[in-house]
Design a protein around this motif. Structure first.
Motif, PDB file in Angstrom:
ATOM      1  N   VAL A  15      -1.159  -2.734   0.109  1.00 45.95           N
ATOM      2  CA  VAL A  15      -1.947  -2.587  -1.105  1.00 45.95           C
ATOM      3  C   VAL A  15      -1.936  -3.892  -1.888  1.00 45.95           C
ATOM      4  O   VAL A  15      -2.931  -4.299  -2.491  1.00 45.95           O
ATOM      5  CB  VAL A  15      -1.417  -1.414  -1.973  1.00 45.95           C
ATOM      6  CG1 VAL A  15      -2.115  -1.374  -3.326  1.00 45.95           C
ATOM      7  CG2 VAL A  15      -1.592  -0.091  -1.241  1.00 45.95           C
ATOM      8  N   ARG A 173      -1.046   3.146   4.288  1.00 40.18           N
ATOM      9  CA  ARG A 173      -1.179   2.192   3.185  1.00 40.18           C
ATOM     10  C   ARG A 173       0.184   1.987   2.509  1.00 40.18           C
ATOM     11  O   ARG A 173       0.724   2.901   1.875  1.00 40.18           O
ATOM     12  CB  ARG A 173      -2.216   2.681   2.165  1.00 40.18           C
ATOM     13  CG  ARG A 173      -3.637   2.638   2.710  1.00 40.18           C
ATOM     14  CD  ARG A 173      -4.635   3.189   1.685  1.00 40.18           C
ATOM     15  NE  ARG A 173      -4.670   2.375   0.479  1.00 40.18           N
ATOM     16  CZ  ARG A 173      -5.359   1.251   0.349  1.00 40.18           C
ATOM     17  NH1 ARG A 173      -6.062   0.793   1.370  1.00 40.18           N
ATOM     18  NH2 ARG A 173      -5.360   0.589  -0.785  1.00 40.18           N
ATOM     19  N   ASN A 175       2.262   0.521  -0.337  1.00 43.27           N
ATOM     20  CA  ASN A 175       2.050   0.036  -1.704  1.00 43.27           C
ATOM     21  C   ASN A 175       3.070  -1.067  -2.015  1.00 43.27           C
ATOM     22  O   ASN A 175       3.971  -0.916  -2.831  1.00 43.27           O
ATOM     23  CB  ASN A 175       2.197   1.185  -2.698  1.00 43.27           C
ATOM     24  CG  ASN A 175       1.697   0.791  -4.080  1.00 43.27           C
ATOM     25  OD1 ASN A 175       1.243  -0.331  -4.290  1.00 43.27           O
ATOM     26  ND2 ASN A 175       1.775   1.700  -5.023  1.00 43.27           N
ATOM     27  N   MET A 268       6.357   2.670  -7.366  1.00 42.25           N
ATOM     28  CA  MET A 268       5.714   1.741  -6.440  1.00 42.25           C
ATOM     29  C   MET A 268       5.420   0.384  -7.087  1.00 42.25           C
ATOM     30  O   MET A 268       5.745  -0.660  -6.546  1.00 42.25           O
ATOM     31  CB  MET A 268       4.398   2.352  -5.928  1.00 42.25           C
ATOM     32  CG  MET A 268       4.611   3.578  -5.065  1.00 42.25           C
ATOM     33  SD  MET A 268       5.544   3.179  -3.590  1.00 42.25           S
ATOM     34  CE  MET A 268       5.441   4.735  -2.730  1.00 42.25           C
ATOM     35  N   ASP A 269       4.790   0.413  -8.253  1.00 44.60           N
ATOM     36  CA  ASP A 269       4.368  -0.841  -8.869  1.00 44.60           C
ATOM     37  C   ASP A 269       5.542  -1.668  -9.375  1.00 44.60           C
ATOM     38  O   ASP A 269       5.588  -2.875  -9.192  1.00 44.60           O
ATOM     39  CB  ASP A 269       3.383  -0.549 -10.006  1.00 44.60           C
ATOM     40  CG  ASP A 269       2.062   0.008  -9.468  1.00 44.60           C
ATOM     41  OD1 ASP A 269       1.667  -0.416  -8.379  1.00 44.60           O
ATOM     42  OD2 ASP A 269       1.469   0.866 -10.134  1.00 44.60           O
TER      43      ASP A 269
END
Length: 312
Positions: A15, A173, A175, A268-269
């Motif tokens: 991502v 995907r 992240n 995740m971020d």
């Protein structure tokens, strides 16, 4: 790949940091500059060590080995990340992901105990100066470096095996901007309880263990400075110890938050930005904190420059 299809994953898609193209170009420039500065600084230390007999001491032996480690560490993640920032489709094959994770874990895990080894070396130099040459003999230094690599290799084999034994049959995907343990566990389509426990135990031994060894060494160094050194010499010694501890805490602290928190609390971020601390920022700061500020290094540079002038 939709989970309902239960299709076996043959590649992963990163991502990354942003879908905004202009921001990705900006990040590319920033990370490329950091990467170049880091590589040049570490290569400079290695070349300086090789060309300066007065730097052939245990301290600079460890720093030169540490720089080799850091160059490999940066090269495992940053080039792929830079390429992905310029591409729309950020893919990596299944086996490529496994290789990247293995290399990252070998080098990152080795770095943990190399930092502890370097702190132990400084502890002996300051707390046992008369015995220093006997304690930190050439054989001992080589064994400490080899021991750090053996620990790193063992951790990498175990963790990579545990992660890639998991079935990935749903989303592909990731992240993240490289193949790391927590984001990959989130993609597994089976129970990851064993992996979470294994990661917690191994990371505790690796990160907490080496961090405690490092902190104990610096605590003894600070105590020796306070007890035996005059006040005029303390400021510089404290400044050096403080700068070392800031970088060490940044490296270990971000790693601790990343690997020792429960999967349910893994964001995740924030995980991506935490990873930047120990994959890009700390490797850039290390040569400036540990080596390039030292008087011995400055003297060696002046001597080489003087010899070059004489040669011409």
């Amino acid at each position: 790949m939709d989970k309902g299809n239960q299709t076996t994953v043959i590649e992963f898609i990163f991502v990354g940091f942003s879908d905004v193209v202009q921001l990705q170009y900006f990040l590319f420039v920033i990370f490329l500059c950091i990467f170049k500065v880091s590589l040049l600084a570490h290569m400079f230390i290695i070349i300086l060590y090789r060309c300066s007999p007065n730097l052939h001491t245990p301290m600079y032996f460890f720093l030169a080995n540490f720089s080799i480690l850091e160059i490999c560490y940066l090269s495992t993640i940053v080039p792929k990340m830079l390429i992905d920032l310029l591409l729309q489709q950020k893919t990596i094959s299944y086996y490529g992901c496994a290789i990247q994770m293995y290399c990252f874990l070998v080098l990152g895990s080795t770095e943990c105990y190399m930092l502890a080894t370097m702190a132990y070396d400084r502890y002996n130099a300051i707390c046992h100066p008369l015995l220093y040459n006997n304690i930190m003999s050439r054989v001992v230094c080589i064994r400490l470096v080899i021991g750090s690599w053996l620990i790193g290799t063992t951790v990498a084999i175990l963790q990579t095996t545990f992660v890639f034994l998991l079935p990935f049959c749903g989303s592909n995907r990731i992240n993240h901007f490289y193949c790391d343990i927590p984001p990959l566990m989130n993609l597994a389509c089976s129970n990851t309880r064993f992996n979470e426990i294994a990661t917690f135990i191994i990371a505790s031994f690796l990160i907490v263990g080496s961090f405690l060894l490092t902190i104990i060494s610096y605590a003894n160094i600070i105590w020796t400075i306070v007890k035996n050194h005059p006040a005029s010499n303390r400021k510089k010694a404290f400044s050096t110890c403080t700068s070392h501890l800031i970088v060490v805490t940044m490296f270990y602290g971000s790693g601790t938050i990343m690997y020792l928190r429960p999967k349910s609390r893994y964001g995740m971020d924030d995980g991506k930005f935490l990873s930047l601390m120990y994959t890009i920022i700390a490797p850039m700061l290390n040569p400036f904190i540990y080596s390039l500020r030292n008087n011995d290094v400055k003297c060696a540079v002046r001597k080489i420059v003087y010899e070059i002038k004489l040669a011409h």
